[in-house]
Structure formats: C-alpha cells, structure tokens
Scaffold this active site. Sequence first.
Site, PDB file in Angstrom:
ATOM      1  N   GLU A 175       3.688   2.256  -4.113  1.00  0.00           N
ATOM      2  CA  GLU A 175       3.419   0.935  -3.552  1.00  0.00           C
ATOM      3  C   GLU A 175       3.983  -0.152  -4.451  1.00  0.00           C
ATOM      4  OE1 GLU A 175       1.408  -0.630  -5.811  1.00  0.00           O
ATOM      5  OE2 GLU A 175       1.102   1.315  -6.772  1.00  0.00           O
ATOM      6  N   GLU A 318       3.820   2.270  -8.100  1.00  0.00           N
ATOM      7  CA  GLU A 318       5.135   2.671  -7.597  1.00  0.00           C
ATOM      8  C   GLU A 318       5.204   4.143  -7.200  1.00  0.00           C
ATOM      9  OE1 GLU A 318       8.244   1.909 -10.411  1.00  0.00           O
ATOM     10  OE2 GLU A 318       7.659  -0.182 -10.738  1.00  0.00           O
TER      11      GLU A 318
END
Length: 352
Positions: A175, A318
């Site tokens: 994300e 991430e």
Amino acid sequence: MTTQSWWQAAAADIDETSLAQAWEHQNQLTKPPGALGQLEQLATRMAAYQRQLNPEIRNPHCVVFAADHGVVAQGVSAFPQAVTVEMLKNFVAGGAAISVLSRVNQFELSVVNCGTATPCDQLEGVIHSPVAAGTADFSQQPAMSQQQAEQALAIGSDQVDRLKQSGCDLFIAGEMGIGNTSAASCVSALLLSQNVAELVGPGTGVQGQALDHKSEVLVASVARAQQQYAEPLDALVQLGGFEIGAIAGAYIRAAQCGIPVLVDGFIASSAALLAVKLNPSVREWMLFSHGSAEPGHKSLLAGLGATPLLDLGMRLGEGSGAGVAISLIRQALALHNQMATFAQANVSGADN
C-alpha cells in the site's frame, strides 16, 4: 430473500489430506520433529494450499494499491499528499524498497491507483482504477459512500482475477497513501472495539506534540463513526481508505480462488482484519510476514490470531515486510522438498 454479496462467498477448501501427508513427511526428515519450528508449519501449510506433498512457489505477485486520505487536512502526517504520486513514480521506476525486493526475490510487481489526490492518469506503468480523488476527511464526515466502499473492494478482486489468469500462486498486497496509518488505526479500533489511542503510531514519523494531536483527531473521528457503525463494511465507509478496501477485497478474492496471501505490516493487517470480519473463511488462507514497529500491530495480530514470521522493526509498508519474508517461505519449501529422510540417508531415527 437476502442476496449474498460476492465478498461473502466461502473461501476455497484447504486440503487436509495433503496437510497430513506433509506433516508425515516432515517427521521422516533427518532432524528431530519440530526442530525447524515455523519453517515446518509454513511448508505443510503450503502443501495444503497447493494440494500436493511437494509445494513450490513459481509465480508470486505483489500489487501495491495507492490512494489518498482527506484526514491529512487535520495535520496527522509528517509528509504532504503529493508524496503518494511521487512514490508511484518511484515504484514504477524501480527505486522504491518493494521494487528492489521484487527484483532480488524474483516476484512480479504491479501498482494500482485507487484514488490519489494529485492527478496521475498519464503516469505509465500504473494501473489506473481511481474511485475518487482521495477520501473525504473522516474527522468531519464518512470517508466514502457505501457505493465507493464496494467499488474499492472490487478493485482488489479484479486484480486477483487478473493474476489468477497468469497462474499466481502467492499474493502480496502493498500500500501507499499519506495518512493511511491514521485510517488503519481507526478502522482497526472499530473492528476490534478498542481505544484508538492504543493503536496510534508515528506513521511517516510524527512525534511529540504532533503525535498527541494525531491521537486526539483519531479519537474524535472514531467517536463520530461509532454512532454510524453497525456492520464491518461500515468501518471502511466511515474511516477507511480506498487502498485498504482494495486490499481487503483482494484478500477475500484470493482466498476464494485458492491463492494464499502473505500479509505485510500494520496497514495490510488492518485490511486483513476487515476481510476476515466480512468473511471469516478467508483467514485460513493468510500467512503473516512480520511484526511491524507500529504499536497497533500487536493488537491486530492478536485479533487475527496470527504469529508473524519475522520481527525486524520494520514499518515502511509497500509490502516490504512480505517482500523480505517470501525468501523465508522459499527456504522452508526447499528444506521440505530436498532434505533426505532417515531411510534415504541411512540415519537412525529416534526409535532405532
């Protein structure tokens, strides 16, 4: 008659026969039973997922879902919203942590724009599926509408369907979104019935009085949302982010398709919790990569009954923690598949 939503359909069954056979095999390998700890559990779990005695990971894939959050207007982040799109450019250029890990650990990487505040429709290398230009400020009003929440879930589902066609056998969700630790903290607080002040962490590096302010904003936001909370999807509507919804939808669809998921850190775990609350059957398909340094992650892991594989003090997001842990899964499978049995090595077992 009530019509069932797609996300409520049951997850695929796990093959208990393969699981039992894998454990039997583990106990024949040249080691004391249990000596490889979680590596044994990983290998046998993957055998159950893949319905075979000798599982392999051949086509793992990470999808980074990105979106912005209106609550940053309240000063809850140390970085401006423009960083979200700047990081999208970094992902596709290969300079981000997850980009490096995808190369080193040999997994595919995709990036999806779920709704950034800064326009980026012309950015190449990104899959553009924006719900809106970021969520509303959830300290003042719901983050999104019911329709937008369902759209966010569908983004994740669509990505998994795409990966299924290419034979994906392990799914990682990453994300990106300035303000998303705030959204993850609030969503988790509602779903866990916990004081959000106990879950709030530094996120992008908020400290001191700024962290106290962040906590105050989130406590007030959850108090507002509690008045409108009746079912799990309401947590996403009231306090979530488009990327959190997309990850939850992806986890649910992966479980329905029989694809195991390797959950990343705090924000990904908040999406995992939402997915499990929406559909409890998907929990069986989740592996948890690492314990995040974000203080709220311990509560999330406890709420999910999860034990992480690694604890490295990471809190980047991430998908980076999962990107590191994938090598551990590969090693667990190599040990399971390549170690000799006592009989093959002509080594005396414990009963000999």
